[in-house]
Design a protein around this motif. Structure first.
Motif, PDB file in Angstrom:
ATOM      1  N   HIS A   1       0.829  -1.207   0.000  1.00  0.00           N
ATOM      2  CA  HIS A   1       0.000   0.000   0.000  1.00  0.00           C
ATOM      3  C   HIS A   1       0.858   1.249   0.000  1.00  0.00           C
ATOM      4  N   LEU A   2       2.088   1.118   0.443  1.00  0.00           N
ATOM      5  CA  LEU A   2       2.933   2.278   0.717  1.00  0.00           C
ATOM      6  C   LEU A   2       4.246   2.171  -0.046  1.00  0.00           C
ATOM      7  N   ASP A   3       4.506   3.137  -0.934  1.00  0.00           N
ATOM      8  CA  ASP A   3       5.753   3.151  -1.682  1.00  0.00           C
ATOM      9  C   ASP A   3       6.821   3.923  -0.914  1.00  0.00           C
ATOM     10  N   ILE A   4       8.052   3.487  -1.043  1.00  0.00           N
ATOM     11  CA  ILE A   4       9.193   4.174  -0.433  1.00  0.00           C
ATOM     12  C   ILE A   4      10.200   4.470  -1.527  1.00  0.00           C
ATOM     13  N   ILE A   5      10.559   5.765  -1.662  1.00  0.00           N
ATOM     14  CA  ILE A   5      11.531   6.182  -2.679  1.00  0.00           C
ATOM     15  C   ILE A   5      12.703   6.848  -1.968  1.00  0.00           C
TER      16      ILE A   5
ATOM     17  N   SER B   1       0.023   6.301  -1.468  1.00  0.00           N
ATOM     18  CA  SER B   1       0.789   7.029  -0.450  1.00  0.00           C
ATOM     19  C   SER B   1       2.263   6.669  -0.582  1.00  0.00           C
ATOM     20  N   THR B   2       3.118   7.655  -0.332  1.00  0.00           N
ATOM     21  CA  THR B   2       4.549   7.480  -0.597  1.00  0.00           C
ATOM     22  C   THR B   2       5.394   8.099   0.503  1.00  0.00           C
ATOM     23  N   ILE B   3       6.470   7.410   0.849  1.00  0.00           N
ATOM     24  CA  ILE B   3       7.488   7.968   1.742  1.00  0.00           C
ATOM     25  C   ILE B   3       8.722   8.272   0.895  1.00  0.00           C
ATOM     26  N   LEU B   4       9.147   9.526   0.926  1.00  0.00           N
ATOM     27  CA  LEU B   4      10.354   9.944   0.219  1.00  0.00           C
ATOM     28  C   LEU B   4      11.454  10.132   1.260  1.00  0.00           C
ATOM     29  N   VAL B   5      12.549   9.401   1.103  1.00  0.00           N
ATOM     30  CA  VAL B   5      13.634   9.396   2.094  1.00  0.00           C
ATOM     31  C   VAL B   5      14.903   9.959   1.473  1.00  0.00           C
ATOM     32  N   THR B   6      15.571  10.885   2.177  1.00  0.00           N
ATOM     33  CA  THR B   6      16.912  11.293   1.758  1.00  0.00           C
ATOM     34  C   THR B   6      17.916  10.711   2.739  1.00  0.00           C
ATOM     35  N   THR B   7      19.008  10.171   2.235  1.00  0.00           N
ATOM     36  CA  THR B   7      19.983   9.506   3.101  1.00  0.00           C
ATOM     37  C   THR B   7      21.358   9.493   2.459  1.00  0.00           C
ATOM     38  N   ARG B   8      22.366   9.503   3.323  1.00  0.00           N
ATOM     39  CA  ARG B   8      23.748   9.381   2.847  1.00  0.00           C
ATOM     40  C   ARG B   8      24.185   7.917   2.783  1.00  0.00           C
ATOM     41  N   LYS B   9      23.336   7.005   3.277  1.00  0.00           N
ATOM     42  CA  LYS B   9      23.751   5.610   3.411  1.00  0.00           C
ATOM     43  C   LYS B   9      22.918   4.691   2.524  1.00  0.00           C
ATOM     44  N   GLN B  10      23.610   3.901   1.706  1.00  0.00           N
ATOM     45  CA  GLN B  10      22.950   2.892   0.890  1.00  0.00           C
ATOM     46  C   GLN B  10      22.255   1.854   1.785  1.00  0.00           C
ATOM     47  N   GLU B  11      22.829   1.621   2.969  1.00  0.00           N
ATOM     48  CA  GLU B  11      22.272   0.635   3.888  1.00  0.00           C
ATOM     49  C   GLU B  11      20.845   0.997   4.324  1.00  0.00           C
ATOM     50  N   VAL B  12      20.548   2.293   4.405  1.00  0.00           N
ATOM     51  CA  VAL B  12      19.199   2.723   4.783  1.00  0.00           C
ATOM     52  C   VAL B  12      18.194   2.301   3.720  1.00  0.00           C
ATOM     53  N   SER B  13      18.568   2.488   2.476  1.00  0.00           N
ATOM     54  CA  SER B  13      17.707   2.105   1.366  1.00  0.00           C
ATOM     55  C   SER B  13      17.424   0.597   1.395  1.00  0.00           C
ATOM     56  N   ILE B  14      18.462  -0.188   1.690  1.00  0.00           N
ATOM     57  CA  ILE B  14      18.310  -1.645   1.760  1.00  0.00           C
ATOM     58  C   ILE B  14      17.448  -2.033   2.956  1.00  0.00           C
ATOM     59  N   MET B  15      17.710  -1.405   4.126  1.00  0.00           N
ATOM     60  CA  MET B  15      16.956  -1.706   5.340  1.00  0.00           C
ATOM     61  C   MET B  15      15.462  -1.468   5.139  1.00  0.00           C
ATOM     62  N   MET B  16      15.104  -0.410   4.393  1.00  0.00           N
ATOM     63  CA  MET B  16      13.699  -0.084   4.156  1.00  0.00           C
ATOM     64  C   MET B  16      13.088  -0.931   3.037  1.00  0.00           C
ATOM     65  N   GLY B  17      13.907  -1.790   2.412  1.00  0.00           N
ATOM     66  CA  GLY B  17      13.403  -2.630   1.340  1.00  0.00           C
ATOM     67  C   GLY B  17      13.038  -1.851   0.110  1.00  0.00           C
ATOM     68  N   ALA B  18      13.743  -0.759  -0.161  1.00  0.00           N
ATOM     69  CA  ALA B  18      13.376   0.131  -1.264  1.00  0.00           C
ATOM     70  C   ALA B  18      14.524   0.376  -2.227  1.00  0.00           C
ATOM     71  N   ALA B  19      15.538  -0.483  -2.210  1.00  0.00           N
ATOM     72  CA  ALA B  19      16.725  -0.255  -3.041  1.00  0.00           C
ATOM     73  C   ALA B  19      16.388  -0.204  -4.526  1.00  0.00           C
ATOM     74  N   THR B  20      15.369  -0.964  -4.960  1.00  0.00           N
ATOM     75  CA  THR B  20      15.030  -0.985  -6.393  1.00  0.00           C
ATOM     76  C   THR B  20      14.351   0.295  -6.840  1.00  0.00           C
ATOM     77  N   HIS B  21      13.852   1.099  -5.897  1.00  0.00           N
ATOM     78  CA  HIS B  21      13.156   2.341  -6.249  1.00  0.00           C
ATOM     79  C   HIS B  21      14.036   3.575  -6.082  1.00  0.00           C
ATOM     80  N   GLN B  22      15.255   3.419  -5.612  1.00  0.00           N
ATOM     81  CA  GLN B  22      16.052   4.572  -5.199  1.00  0.00           C
ATOM     82  C   GLN B  22      16.555   5.405  -6.378  1.00  0.00           C
ATOM     83  N   ILE B  23      16.795   6.687  -6.073  1.00  0.00           N
ATOM     84  CA  ILE B  23      17.442   7.604  -7.009  1.00  0.00           C
ATOM     85  C   ILE B  23      18.816   7.904  -6.440  1.00  0.00           C
TER      86      ILE B  23
END
Length: 893
Positions: free
Chosen positions: A202-206, A313-335
């Motif tokens: 239901h919820l996208d994470i980018i 609904s979408t969560i947009l995350v800014t981060t300096r760490k690739q690990e955060v993207s992986i932890m959130m299960g959103a690595a395939t959607h990342q910019i």
């Protein structure tokens, strides 16, 4: 750091501080010579400090020498302040004794007798005189040794160059357009509009991933404020996260962003339940800016609650760490954000560096400018910093100095790869601005820094002059630092003329890097705390307390602290468990806002050097200890929203140096007469008109505080009590040309509906409170007159914001559409307002405006030309129960 402090000390030695010392201390043999030697040594040392501060990065021995000098300079400052405080205390007690004697003589005849108190005071004075003389002698010996040691380091004397005056430009204007992110913005907006649970969620994470300074936050802001995004989502919420990831704080921020009324409890479970209910059926965009957390268990609780939103609904995350993207299960959607090209960096750099330069100057400097811009390595933040630095350097040789600086080849990897551009800009600052910039490190990351609060903290540390112009001096300093790109994200504050800003994380890290051991952050959560400890070299402390049960006391090692910023995330903080004020006697600045403590310890009165005390938002605080009013050096006292505090005591008159008193949000029946004795008061944000005039100051007494006319914000509460119109007219608000934001609150809200009839007195009182035409913002609330149309209303041609709240007897509105500068208009709870028509809009027909001049086409019928609200951007009518006409889109702005 040492250069800035030494420069300030030399100024102190040539100022009134020295005169006060000579008044008493010079009577001790040899002190004159010691004071002269101190000043000479300081001037000799200052001559080489600029060179020493730059060379210390590659010389550990030189850095230790600078640390010794820094400690000695702080000790000198403390001794000067200790003596000035003692002199002030003697004078105040002498005046109190004279007043008491005068009072006694009026009651009975007294026979003169030897006073044991007088004898004790004299002995104490002589003892203190010897003590201060001894301390000056010891400091002189220490400084002699430090001055001789400087010859071991081959330091060069660098002439202190006065910076030429430059034309000030407002920092609120974005001086650089975002360069090189068009494709990234298009991609992000496309994802936000089209991502739709292709994996069954239901919820996208980018995530936007990239190193610090690349512009991740800027890109998120571009998308967040895009018009298509605004219309696509029902709700948009922005939350600054940073480190550490605080679930309670983040949950509260999300609830606030959703516009929901949060639970009274701050337990995480209650907050999460509120989020779960608030997002149901809503398509929202949540931006979590600067996430560093890698622990899924701490993220999961909030994440699960957010999944109750509508599809899309979408969560947009800014981060300096690739690990955060992986932890959130959103690595395939990342910019993944890349560095900018050289050409884009050049465009950003040149916009700043060549501002106000001629075409010939630009051509002459372009080649070397491109080489400097290349040093930014594709980072927009660094490019802006370098461009801001070069803006103030006029000649080719000055530009070559930057290009060829040794900092680019520093042995310290952190300096060479990250901090070199910031150091170049920092070294280019005058001593005062250096010190003021470094002080900003005491704020938590992502903190909204309020400009005038910061300036008052600078004043409390002794960085600014102690004159009526000190705030202007502080604002000039703030403006200069802003134009160096040390601040960002500027916003207008809640009140007109107030400014907030932030520091980029890298700039914040840089300030803390320069502060070294002088600054310490301690985080306490009841289970563990970080390993940093306060020692005798620590001058500034940020204390983040997240558990009321944890016991932490700052004892002897904290004796040199000059500022403490307490950030409490627990429901209730026991100050006496954390601070032992008897060991913190050198404290100048203490911030304990929103800590929800109930008791302030009596030994706060031992903080004789304290100049800034912020207790705002402590709604459980019921009393101020009497010892607080022995803090004769106090300049700023903030008590905003201390709603359980019943009164201010008469003893406030003892705070003879008080310049700023903030009490907005307190529920006082009146203000004590002792405030009238604070003749140096520059800011008082709220005045209460009392019912009982014998006990409290009346409205007309405002004229006794002459400097208040220079302030920009004022709230007058309980205006309805001004039954004596002569009193209201005495303050002559129409002469307050510096007042920009005025609130007139006629009575308490709980009194409002006890009134059945229209009150003509309210109309007369409102008429008598005419402000100056310079006013920018006006709010009138709980007013019970038949019309809110004083004769002066339409003369406020500079007014940009107007709010009319709970004027429940008002039936007709003035022709507000004619107000030429009005940008925001809010009309709430005008229960008797039945309609709005042409008289409100200020509609004028063109032929009437042209005074009968014949139209070109006599056969064309006259049509009204609507010129109402020429600048209006916000128009809000809310809870106007009797309104029957004008609801269905007839009112436009």
């Amino acid at each position: 750091m040492a250069e800035a402090l030494v420069s300030l000390l030399i100024e102190h030695f040539g100022s009134m501080a020295l005169e006060l010392i000579e008044e008493e201390v010079r009577l001790v043999k040899g002190v004159d010579e010691d004071v002269a030697n101190l000043k000479t040594n300081l001037e000799d040392i200052r001559a080489v400090l600029k060179d020493a501060e730059q060379k210390q990065l590659n010389d550990a021995s030189l850095k230790r020498w600078l640390d010794k000098l820094n400690n000695a300079a702080h000790d000198m400052d403390d001794v000067l302040d200790e003596w000035n405080t003692a002199i002030l205390e003697f004078k105040i007690k002498k005046e109190e004794e004279a007043e008491n004697n005068a009072s006694s003589s009026n009651k009975k005849v007294c026979f003169p007798m030897p006073s044991s108190c007088f004898y004790f005071t004299r002995v104490k004075r002589l003892t203190l005189r010897r003590d201060i003389a001894l301390k000056i002698k010891e400091l002189n010996q220490d400084l002699d040794r430090i001055a001789k040691d400087k010859d071991n380091y081959n330091l060069n004397i660098k002439r202190i160059v006065e910076r030429p005056e430059h034309r000030q430009t407002t920092f609120l204007i974005d001086e650089t357009k975002v360069q090189g992110r068009d494709e990234d913005k298009s991609l992000l907006i496309s994802k936000l509009l089209s991502e739709s649970s292709d994996d069954g969620r239901h919820l996208d994470i980018i995530p936007i991933v990239g190193m610090g300074g690349l512009g991740k936050t800027t890109l998120a802001q571009l998308a967040y404020n895009d018009e298509t995004i605004k219309t696509h989502f029902d709700k948009r919420i922005w939350v600054c996260v940073s480190d550490p990831f605080e679930e309670v704080k983040i949950a509260k921020a999300i609830i606030e962003g959703l516009g929901s009324s949060g639970p009274s409890s701050v337990e995480l479970n209650a907050l999460v339940r509120c989020i779960h209910e608030s997002v149901e059926g809503k398509k929202f965009l949540l931006v979590l800016d600067d996430v560093l957390l890698e622990d899924y268990s701490r993220w999961e609780t909030v994440h699960v609650a957010l999944q109750n939103g509508a599809i899309g609904s979408t969560i947009l995350v800014t981060t300096r760490k690739q690990e955060v993207s992986i932890m959130m299960g959103a690595a395939t959607h990342q910019i993944s954000l890349e560095r900018l090209s050289e050409e884009h960096c050049w465009l950003i750099f040149s916009q700043l560096a060549f501002m106000e330069r001629t075409t010939e100057e630009r051509a002459e400097l372009e080649n070397i400018g491109r080489q400097i811009a290349r040093k930014s390595s594709g980072l927009p933040l660094v490019t802006k910093t370098l461009g801001s630095l070069m803006r103030f350097r006029k000649t080719i040789s000055q530009w070559e100095d930057i290009l060829c600086s040794e900092l680019w080849e520093s042995k310290d990897v952190k300096v060479r790869e990250i901090f070199a551009p910031f150091l170049l800009s920092y070294y280019d600052l005058p001593p005062l601005q250096k010190r003021c910039f470094l002080y900003c490190s005491v704020f938590p990351k992502d903190y909204d820094i309020e400009r005038d609060d910061l300036i008052e903290m600078w004043m409390s540390q002794g960085y600014l002059s102690q004159t009526i112009n000190s705030k202007k001096e502080g604002r000039d300093c703030f403006e200069s630092l802003a134009m160096r790109s040390f601040f960002q994200d500027f916003k207008e504050g809640e009140y007109y003329g107030t400014i907030t800003c932030k520091m980029h994380d890298i700039v914040h890290d840089f300030a803390q890097f320069l502060m070294g051991s002088e600054y310490v952050l301690i985080e306490v959560d009841g289970i563990k705390e970080n390993k940093k400890e306060v020692d005798e070299s620590t001058r500034h402390l940020t204390l983040a307390v997240r558990s009321e049960d944890h016991f932490l006391t700052l004892r002897h090692n904290a004796k040199n602290l000059r500022s403490i910023y307490i950030y409490a995330d627990s429901n209730k903080l026991h100050v006496d468990r954390i601070l032992l004020f008897s060991h913190l006697t050198r404290l100048r600045t203490l911030t304990m806002d929103d800590c929800e403590f109930e008791i302030l310890p009596e030994d706060i009165g031992l903080l004789k050097h304290l100049r800034y005390l912020d207790l705002s938002g402590n709604t459980n605080l019921k009393e101020l200890p009497g010892t607080l009013f022995n803090l004769y050096n106090l300049q700023t006292l903030a008590l905003c929203n201390c709603s359980s505090l019943p009164r201010l005591p008469e003893k406030i008159a003892k705070l003879v140096n008080l310049k700023n008193l903030y009490i907005f949000g307190c529920c006082f029946e009146g203000l004590p007469k002792g405030i009238a004795k604070l003749t140096g008061l520059l800011t008082l944000d709220m005045w209460v008109v009392p019912k009982e005039r014998k006990t409290y100051l009346d409205l007309g007494d405002l004229k006794m505080l002459k400097y208040l006319q220079f302030q920009s914000i004022l709230c007058i509460q309980r205006c309805a009590n001004a039954g004596n119109l002569d009193e209201a007219e005495k303050i002559n608000l129409s002469s307050w040309q510096h007042l920009l934001d005025l609130t007139l609150e006629f009575r308490e809200s709980d009194e409002l509906y006890e009134i059945g009839e229209i009150l003509d007195d309210d109309t007369e009182i409102l008429e008598s409170l005419q402000p100056h035409p310079n006013l920018k913002a006006l709010e009138i609330s709980n007013y019970q007159g038949a019309t809110v149309s004083p004769t002066w209303m339409m003369s406020l041609t500079n007014l940009t914001s107007l709010e009319l709240n709970f004027c429940t007897k008002c039936e007709i509105l003035p022709p507000l559409g004619k107000m030429p500068s009005l940008v925001s208009l809010v009309i709430c709870c005008l229960d008797s307002l039945k309609k709005v028509g042409p008289e409100f809009l200020g509609i004028i027909e063109r032929d009437e405006e042209d005074h009968g001049i014949a139209r070109r086409d006599q056969d064309t019928p006259s049509e009204p030309s609507i010129i109402s609200f020429p600048r209006l951007k916000k128009l809000k009518f809310d809870w106007n129960e009797e309104w029957k006409e004008g609801k269905s889109g007839k009112v436009t702005g």
